[in-house]
Scaffold this motif. Structure first.
Motif, PDB file in Angstrom:
ATOM      1  N   SER A   1      -9.746  51.191  30.823  1.00 55.41           N
ATOM      2  CA  SER A   1     -10.802  50.175  30.708  1.00 55.41           C
ATOM      3  C   SER A   1     -10.202  48.768  30.625  1.00 55.41           C
ATOM      4  O   SER A   1     -10.778  47.809  31.151  1.00 55.41           O
ATOM      5  CB  SER A   1     -11.648  50.431  29.459  1.00 55.41           C
TER       6      SER A   1
ATOM      7  N   LEU B   1      -9.415  43.392  22.942  1.00 54.12           N
ATOM      8  CA  LEU B   1     -10.284  43.693  24.073  1.00 54.12           C
ATOM      9  C   LEU B   1     -11.566  42.842  24.107  1.00 54.12           C
ATOM     10  O   LEU B   1     -11.920  42.318  25.168  1.00 54.12           O
ATOM     11  CB  LEU B   1     -10.617  45.190  24.102  1.00 54.12           C
TER      12      LEU B   1
ATOM     13  N   ASP C   1     -15.577  51.735  38.298  1.00 54.53           N
ATOM     14  CA  ASP C   1     -14.939  52.538  37.241  1.00 54.53           C
ATOM     15  C   ASP C   1     -15.575  53.929  37.206  1.00 54.53           C
ATOM     16  O   ASP C   1     -16.749  54.076  36.888  1.00 54.53           O
ATOM     17  CB  ASP C   1     -15.110  51.821  35.894  1.00 54.53           C
TER      18      ASP C   1
ATOM     19  N   GLU D   1     -11.118  42.922  37.089  1.00 50.90           N
ATOM     20  CA  GLU D   1     -12.376  42.200  37.327  1.00 50.90           C
ATOM     21  C   GLU D   1     -12.175  40.709  37.108  1.00 50.90           C
ATOM     22  O   GLU D   1     -12.664  39.872  37.869  1.00 50.90           O
ATOM     23  CB  GLU D   1     -13.463  42.715  36.369  1.00 50.90           C
TER      24      GLU D   1
ATOM     25  N   VAL E   1     -12.595  40.559  27.299  1.00 47.92           N
ATOM     26  CA  VAL E   1     -13.848  40.734  28.053  1.00 47.92           C
ATOM     27  C   VAL E   1     -14.572  39.390  28.172  1.00 47.92           C
ATOM     28  O   VAL E   1     -15.090  39.045  29.242  1.00 47.92           O
ATOM     29  CB  VAL E   1     -14.741  41.788  27.357  1.00 47.92           C
ATOM     30  N   LEU E   2     -14.610  38.611  27.093  1.00 51.48           N
ATOM     31  CA  LEU E   2     -15.302  37.315  27.140  1.00 51.48           C
ATOM     32  C   LEU E   2     -14.598  36.345  28.089  1.00 51.48           C
ATOM     33  O   LEU E   2     -15.259  35.631  28.849  1.00 51.48           O
ATOM     34  CB  LEU E   2     -15.377  36.707  25.730  1.00 51.48           C
TER      35      LEU E   2
ATOM     36  N   ALA F   1      -9.190  47.828  34.079  1.00 52.91           N
ATOM     37  CA  ALA F   1     -10.396  47.515  34.859  1.00 52.91           C
ATOM     38  C   ALA F   1     -10.891  46.108  34.521  1.00 52.91           C
ATOM     39  O   ALA F   1     -11.251  45.333  35.419  1.00 52.91           O
ATOM     40  CB  ALA F   1     -11.475  48.556  34.571  1.00 52.91           C
ATOM     41  N   THR F   2     -10.889  45.780  33.238  1.00 48.73           N
ATOM     42  CA  THR F   2     -11.372  44.461  32.814  1.00 48.73           C
ATOM     43  C   THR F   2     -10.480  43.348  33.377  1.00 48.73           C
ATOM     44  O   THR F   2     -10.966  42.335  33.872  1.00 48.73           O
ATOM     45  CB  THR F   2     -11.389  44.387  31.270  1.00 48.73           C
TER      46      THR F   2
END
Lengths: 355, 104, 216
Positions: free
Chosen positions: C104, C57, C119, C111, C61-62, C107-108
Motif C-alpha cells: 500500500s 503513512l 491495487d 500515485e 497520503v496527504l 502504491a501511494t
C-alpha cells in the motif's frame, strides 16, 4: 589484498577484501546512528567486529564466562512447524518439542510455547487445549516456560475481525475513522491477551511472551503495552517478555502515546523505555536484515542499534536473532558461520543479557 | 539455528545452570551479571563454573535439581522445580499450584 | 518564491494551500511543468522522510493527495500532447501473503508520482494478475511478498503472464522484505524495489528509458 569469505544479507557466499569489510562496518554503524540518533560503534568496537567477521574458523564462540541466557524465539517449534519452507515439519508431540527437546537438545534456558497460528486471537478460541498441553509440559520440563503469541492486530480488522481495515481508510483520507478502528482493535487485542494469560496462569505458566509486537504499527505496540500493564496489575507473578517486529514502529494512528511518549517512529532504545514502564521483564529488540546488503554491513548496523538499547536498559535485553533479524541473513537455514558471528558480536560488543 | 546460538554463546540450560539464571532474569528482571552472581552465590560456585558441564553435572545431581541425562531416581520436571524454588528462594507458579493442591 | 512555497505546502501536507499556491504559480507566469517538477521534488523528500520514520503513512497520503490536486491544476494549462499519458501500474501482494502495508505504501508513492495505480489488494492469485493485465493493459505489474515462503509466488505470477502470452507487454517489478535483486533476476522480473522510493525511482527510470511502452 587477501579476500575473506563472508555473506550477503540473503545468505549467499561472497568474498570481500579487508578494506571493503571495514568500509561496510562503518557504513552499517553510521546508518543506524543517523536513523535513531544514537552513537556509532567506537573504533575499538569496529576493530573487534572486524576480527570476528574475518576469523578463519567457520564457527566462532564467546570467551569463557561470557555466555548468555537463551530464550531464542519459540525454539522448539522448529521441530513441528511446517510453514512451507521454514520449520522441520516432524511428526512430534508438541509438549516434548517445547519442553524436553528444547531444554535438553537445544539448550534453551527459557522455554517458549507458541500458539500454532502464532496469534492471541486464535489462541483465545483454543485456550483449553493450550492450557492442557502447557500443563503437561510444565510437569515434565525444568526451565521457565512462557506462552508465546503475537498481538497481530490484522486479525481484528475486516475481513478477519469486526473493525474496518485502517490502511484503506487512511489511503482514502479518512484518518479519523481509521484511528477509531485502530483504537477499537487495540482494545479487543488487549482483552484477548488478558483472557489467554488468565487461563494459562491457572495451570502455572511462568510467563507470557508477547512477540512480533508492532507488526501492525503503533496500535499493535499500544495493545501490547497496555496488556502488559494490565497483566502486571492483576497477576504480578506472571512474567512478561516482549519481542518486537521491526526496528522502527510504523505510524498508522500516529497519535497513540504510552507514558506520555508517542509510539510512532520509536527506535529500539526508545521502545525499551516504554516497555520498562509498562512492566515488561525481558525486552527483545528487532533489527531487520537488508537481504541485498552485506553481512558485515547488517551486523554492524544491528549491533549499533542493540548496543544503544542495552546501554539504556534496566531490564534484561534479549535481541531477536532468528532468520532475517539481528544481523542474521534472511534465509530459512541461516548459515552457522553468520549465526555464531552475530551471536558473539551481540554478546561481546553490544553486551546483551540473552538472545 | 538455536544450536548455533547454544554453541556460540549459550549457557546450556539444565546441562549447566542456564535454567536457573534465566529464571532470575524472567522472574526478577535481573540483568545478566546480577543473575549470574545471584545463582553462583546460591550454588557456591564461580561465574565460570556456572557454564561448566563438569562442575554443574555433579552439582545438579547432588542438589537433585534435575540433570540432563536419564539418571534413575533423579528429580524430574516439576519435582526438580520444587527444589529449585527452595534453592533460589523464589516462588514458581506451577510449584505454588502443586503446594496448594497437595494441602488436602 | 512561489515554487518554494509549493514545495513546502506539499511537504507539510497542506492540500488546500498547495492548490492555491499552484494557482498563484500560474498567475505569476511560471511554466506549469517547471512547477510540477518542483512539486515532485517535494514528494521525493516525503519518501526520504518516510524511509527514516520521521513521517508516517497518513502524512504520505496527504502529501500524495496534495500533489495530485496540484497536478490537476497545473496540467490544465499544458497542451494535451505535451502532458503524456499516465502509466498504468497494477500492484498486489501475491497469493498466500496477507501483508498489505508495504504494498500500500508503494502504491501511494506511485500515485503521488503520477502513476495510474490499480491495487488488486493482498493474497492475489497469479491468474488474477493475468486477468487484470488483459483488462487494464498496464505498463507495469508489481508483485509484493514479505515472506521467504511467499516470495516464490512472484515467479508464479511471471510464469502465468508468460503462459497467457502477455509477459512481454508489461514490465514486472517485485519487492518485499524477503526479496533481493538476485531473486528478482532469478525469477525473470525486470526490476526490483528495495523500498517504496526505490520502486518509484526504478519505475520512472524504466519509463524514461522508453523500454516501457505506455498503453493507450
Amino acid at each position: 589484498m587477501p579476500e575473506h569469505l563472508t555473506r550477503r544479507g540473503d545468505g549467499r557466499l561472497i568474498t570481500m577484501t579487508g578494506k571493503q569489510i571495514k568500509d561496510d562496518l562503518e557504513l552499517g554503524s553510521k546508518d543506524a546512528a543517523e536513523r535513531a540518533k544514537i552513537p556509532e560503534l567506537t573504533g575499538e568496537d569496529l576493530e573487534t567486529l572486524y576480527e570476528i567477521i574475518i576469523d578463519a574458523n567457520k564457527v566462532v564462540a564467546v570467551k569463557h564466562g561470557c555466555e548468555v541466557v537463551l530464550s531464542a524465539d519459540a525454539g522448539g517449534s522448529t521441530f513441528w512447524i511446517d510453514s512451507g519452507t521454514s520449520g522441520l515439519g516432524m511428526p512430534i508431540e508438541r509438549s516434548i518439542a517445547q519442553g524436553a527437546l528444547s531444554e535438553r537438545v537445544l539448550g534453551l534456558d527459557i522455554l517458549q510455547f507458541p500458539e500454532s497460528d502464532g496469534s492471541f486471537k486464535p489462541a483465545k478460541v483454543i485456550v483449553s487445549y493450550l492450557a492442557n498441553v502447557i500443563h503437561n509440559t510444565l510437569h515434565t520440563s525444568i526451565s521457565p516456560l512462557e506462552f508465546m503469541a503475537m498481538p497481530n492486530l490484522g486479525y481484528f480488522y475486516k475481513p478477519d475481525g469486526q473493525w474496518p481495515e485502517p490502511i484503506s481508510l487512511i489511503r482514502e483520507g479518512k484518518n479519523d475513522e481509521a484511528r477509531k478502528s485502530m483504537e477499537g482493535a487495540a482494545r479487543e487485542c488487549h482483552d484477548a491477551i488478558i483472557y489467554v494469560a488468565k487461563h494459562l496462569r491457572r495451570v502455572g505458566v511462568d510467563g507470557i511472551n508477547i512477540d512480533t509486537v508492532g507488526a501492525a504499527g503503533d496500535p499493535d505496540f499500544y495493545a501490547a503495552l497496555t496488556a502488559t500493564e494490565s497483566l502486571k496489575k492483576v497477576y504480578p507473578d506472571l512474567a512478561v517478555q516482549m519481542g518486537m517486529a521491526t526496528e522502527a514502529v510504523h505510524g498508522f494512528h500516529t497519535e497513540l502515546k504510552y507514558a506520555g511518549e508517542r509510539l510512532a517512529g520509536m527506535w529500539p532504545h526508545q521502545q525499551l523505555k516504554v516497555a520498562e514502564k509498562a512492566g515488561v521483564d525481558i525486552f527483545g529488540p528487532v533489527i531487520n536484515t537488508k537481504p541485498h546488503l552485506t553481512f558485515p554491513w547488517n551486523l554492524s548496523r544491528a549491533v549499533t542499534f542493540t548496543k544503544a538499547c542495552v546501554r539504556e536498559a534496566t531490564i534484561p535485553v534479549h535481541p531477536n536473532m532468528g532468520m532475517g533479524v539481528g544481523g542474521v541473513p534472511m534465509l530459512e537455514t541461516p548459515p552457522l558461520d553468520t549465526v555464531t558471528r552475530a551471536n558473539k558480536a551481540m554478546i561481546e560488543i553490544a553486551g546483551v543479557d540473552g538472545i | 539455528m538455536p544450536i548455533g546460538h547454544l554453541v556460540a554463546g549459550g549457557i546450556g540450560s539444565i546441562r549447566t545452570s542456564g535454567d536457573l539464571i534465566g529464571r532470575m532474569q524472567l522472574q526478577k528482571k535481573m540483568r545478566l551479571p546480577e543473575a549470574k552472581d545471584y545463582v553462583a552465590k546460591k550454588l557456591g560456585v564461580s561465574s565460570i563454573e556456572l557454564c561448566d558441564e563438569f562442575t554443574m553435572r555433579k552439582l545438579r545431581e547432588k542438589l537433585d535439581i534435575g540433570v540432563i541425562t536419564g539418571l534413575p531416581g533423579a528429580a524430574k520436571g516439576l519435582e526438580a522445580k520444587v527444589r529449585i524454588a527452595e534453592l533460589l528462594g523464589i516462588k514458581i507458579n506451577c510449584v505454588e499450584r502443586l503446594e496448594k493442591l497437595s494441602k488436602v | 518564491m512561489e515554487l518554494d512555497k509549493l514545495y513546502n505546502a506539499i511537504l507539510n501536507q497542506d492540500v488546500e494551500g498547495a492548490v492555491k499556491i499552484a494557482e498563484a504559480c500560474l498567475k505569476a507566469g511560471i511554466e506549469p511543468l517547471r512547477a510540477l517538477d518542483h512539486a515532485s521534488e517535494a514528494i521525493r523528500q516525503v519518501g526520504d522522510l518516510y524511509g527514516r520514520s520521521e513521517i508516517f503513512l497518513p502524512q504520505v497520503v496527504l502529501s500524495a493527495e496534495a500533489i495530485k490536486k496540484v497536478a490537476d491544476v497545473l496540467l490544465k494549462k499544458v497542451p494535451r500532447k505535451k502532458r503524456g499519458e499516465k502509466a498504468k501500474f497494477i500492484i498486489g501482494t501475491v497469493e498466500g501473503d496477507i501483508h498489505d502495508i508495504g504494498k500500500s505504501i508503494v502504491a501511494t508513492m506511485l500515485e503521488a508520482q503520477g502513476f495510474d495505480v490499480i491495487d488488486l489488494g493482498r493474497d492475489v492469485a497469479a491468474e488474477k494478475f493475468v486477468e487484470a493485465v488483459k483488462k487494464h493493459k498496464p505498463a507495469f505489474v508489481g508483485c509484493s511478498a514479505l515472506m521467504t515462503t511467499t516470495a516464490i509466488a512472484q515467479r508464479e505470477v511471471i510464469d502465468a503472464l508468460k503462459e497467457a502470452g502477455v509477459r512481454d507487454d508489461v514490465k514486472v517489478m517485485v519487492g518485499g522484505g524477503a526479496t533481493t535483486e538476485l531473486h528478482a533476476k532469478e525469477i525473470g522480473a525486470d526490476e526490483w524495489g528495495a523500498d517504496a522510493m526505490d520502486a518509484v525511482v526504478k519505475a520512472k527510470r524504466l519509463l524514461a528509458s522508453r523500454t516501457c511502452l505506455l498503453k493507450k
